[in-house]
Design a protein around this motif. Structure first.
Motif, PDB file in Angstrom:
ATOM      1  N   GLN A  97       0.828  -1.200   0.000  1.00 13.21           N
ATOM      2  CA  GLN A  97       0.000   0.000   0.000  1.00 13.21           C
ATOM      3  C   GLN A  97       0.866   1.254   0.000  1.00 13.21           C
ATOM      4  OE1 GLN A  97      -2.530  -1.666   3.457  1.00 13.21           O
ATOM      5  NE2 GLN A  97      -3.855  -0.156   2.506  1.00 13.21           N
ATOM      6  N   ASP A  98       2.096   1.113   0.444  1.00 19.15           N
ATOM      7  CA  ASP A  98       3.020   2.243   0.545  1.00 19.15           C
ATOM      8  C   ASP A  98       4.183   2.013  -0.428  1.00 19.15           C
ATOM      9  OD1 ASP A  98       4.835   4.207   1.200  1.00 19.15           O
ATOM     10  OD2 ASP A  98       4.812   3.811   3.358  1.00 19.15           O
ATOM     11  N   TYR A  99       4.247   2.818  -1.484  1.00 20.74           N
ATOM     12  CA  TYR A  99       5.263   2.593  -2.504  1.00 20.74           C
ATOM     13  C   TYR A  99       6.676   2.721  -1.940  1.00 20.74           C
ATOM     14  CZ  TYR A  99       7.890   2.781  -6.827  1.00 20.74           C
ATOM     15  OH  TYR A  99       8.797   2.502  -7.824  1.00 20.74           O
ATOM     16  N   SER A 100       6.860   3.570  -0.956  1.00 16.14           N
ATOM     17  CA  SER A 100       8.203   3.760  -0.406  1.00 16.14           C
ATOM     18  C   SER A 100       8.760   2.473   0.201  1.00 16.14           C
ATOM     19  CB  SER A 100       8.202   4.874   0.651  1.00 16.14           C
ATOM     20  OG  SER A 100       7.444   4.498   1.788  1.00 16.14           O
ATOM     21  N   GLU A 101       7.862   1.569   0.628  1.00 12.42           N
ATOM     22  CA  GLU A 101       8.297   0.316   1.226  1.00 12.42           C
ATOM     23  C   GLU A 101       8.906  -0.643   0.193  1.00 12.42           C
ATOM     24  OE1 GLU A 101       5.047  -0.031   4.911  1.00 12.42           O
ATOM     25  OE2 GLU A 101       4.947  -1.411   3.195  1.00 12.42           O
ATOM     26  N   ILE A 102       8.527  -0.470  -1.068  1.00 19.44           N
ATOM     27  CA  ILE A 102       8.978  -1.420  -2.094  1.00 19.44           C
ATOM     28  C   ILE A 102       9.755  -0.756  -3.222  1.00 19.44           C
ATOM     29  CG2 ILE A 102       7.112  -3.076  -1.673  1.00 19.44           C
ATOM     30  CD1 ILE A 102       5.742  -1.882  -4.200  1.00 19.44           C
ATOM     31  N   ALA A 103       9.930   0.571  -3.155  1.00 18.54           N
ATOM     32  CA  ALA A 103      10.564   1.296  -4.262  1.00 18.54           C
ATOM     33  C   ALA A 103      11.921   0.708  -4.633  1.00 18.54           C
ATOM     34  CB  ALA A 103      10.698   2.775  -3.903  1.00 18.54           C
ATOM     35  N   GLU A 104      12.726   0.409  -3.628  1.00 20.27           N
ATOM     36  CA  GLU A 104      14.063  -0.136  -3.896  1.00 20.27           C
ATOM     37  C   GLU A 104      13.966  -1.529  -4.514  1.00 20.27           C
ATOM     38  OE1 GLU A 104      18.183  -1.248  -1.470  1.00 20.27           O
ATOM     39  OE2 GLU A 104      16.743   0.181  -0.602  1.00 20.27           O
ATOM     40  N   GLU A 105      13.052  -2.356  -3.985  1.00 17.32           N
ATOM     41  CA  GLU A 105      12.895  -3.718  -4.511  1.00 17.32           C
ATOM     42  C   GLU A 105      12.404  -3.701  -5.956  1.00 17.32           C
ATOM     43  OE1 GLU A 105      10.660  -7.962  -3.456  1.00 17.32           O
ATOM     44  OE2 GLU A 105      10.334  -6.206  -2.187  1.00 17.32           O
ATOM     45  N   VAL A 106      11.492  -2.769  -6.273  1.00 13.39           N
ATOM     46  CA  VAL A 106      10.989  -2.656  -7.641  1.00 13.39           C
ATOM     47  C   VAL A 106      12.126  -2.330  -8.598  1.00 13.39           C
ATOM     48  CG1 VAL A 106       9.562  -1.258  -9.190  1.00 13.39           C
ATOM     49  CG2 VAL A 106       8.612  -2.074  -7.034  1.00 13.39           C
TER      50      VAL A 106
END
Length: 240
Positions: A97-106
């Protein structure tokens, strides 16, 4: 990896022509609130994935089913999916739900995809068949698919296993097309009964003769999404 027979046995266990939501008020999977807001519109939900886009003829047929479902029992569903979003997910990657949590993984996934796309085995087409419309873990109504034969299954799983190098998943592939997400507040037993009957009718009338769905290499994409109703092609797996 499952054998083709083991795969068919597994999906047969929960993909049925007729099924029931049960005799009481239906409360959907609690995870629905991650994707659907209290007003039943889709909330921001971010991630990346590998999917097969579908031919227009398939999308048109699915659209006809949704017209029936949303006309007869609209109270069972949240915001309607845009027809153009219909796809078969080959491999989930990450979401939040929070892009900042996955931005690096993406970003890491994207770099891995760029490398894999130069080496991945190419199958021009993989032939699938439709099975039944069924309830997917109390979250959505989906159309189940299965490879037409053992060779098609091996080809599909070869691709799937390749994307495990990007992100290894803890659950097996269940090929499907998501048709509609449920009302985030659930629905009563009367509506549930109507929906069950409608789906049974569709499964009997529309799927008695299995629909062939051809997954085409040129329609396999690495995508980003920011809700369940908005996906963006980032790169074609096999190039333009």
């Amino acid at each position: 990896m499952e054998t083709y027979r083991e795969f068919l046995d597994r999906i047969q266990f929960f993909e049925h022509q007729k099924w029931s939501f049960g005799p009481e008020y239906f409360n959907g999977n609690p995870s629905l609130v991650k994707k659907v807001q209290p007003d039943n519109t889709f909330r921001p939900f971010y991630g990346d994935t590998v999917v097969y886009n579908l031919d227009d003829a398939v999308k048109e047929r699915l659209e006809m089913w949704l017209n029936t479902l949303y006309t007869e029992v609209p109270e069972c569903f949240c915001e309607r999916l845009v027809t153009d979003t219909f796809h078969m997910t080959l491999h989930d990657l990450c979401n939040s739900q929070d892009y900042s949590e996955i931005a690096e993984e993406v970003e890491v996934n994207k770099e891995k995809m760029l490398g894999l796309c130069k080496e991945i085995p190419k199958f021009n087409v993989i032939k699938m068949k439709s099975k039944y419309i069924f309830n997917m873990v109390n979250t959505s109504l989906v159309l189940g698919l299965y490879p037409a034969d053992e060779t098609e299954y091996r080809n599909l799983m070869t691709l799937y296993d390749t994307f495990n190098e990007v992100k290894k998943l803890s659950y097996p592939l269940t090929p499907h097309i998501t048709l509609a997400y449920y009302n985030v507040h659930g629905f009563n037993e009367t509506s549930a009964g109507k929906l069950e009957e409608l789906v049974c009718q569709l499964n009997c009338a529309e799927l008695e003769n299995e629909m062939e769905i051809v997954l085409k290499a040129e329609k396999l994409y690495y995508q980003h999404f920011d809700s369940m109703n908005h996906y963006t092609n980032v790169l074609p797996v096999f190039g333009e």
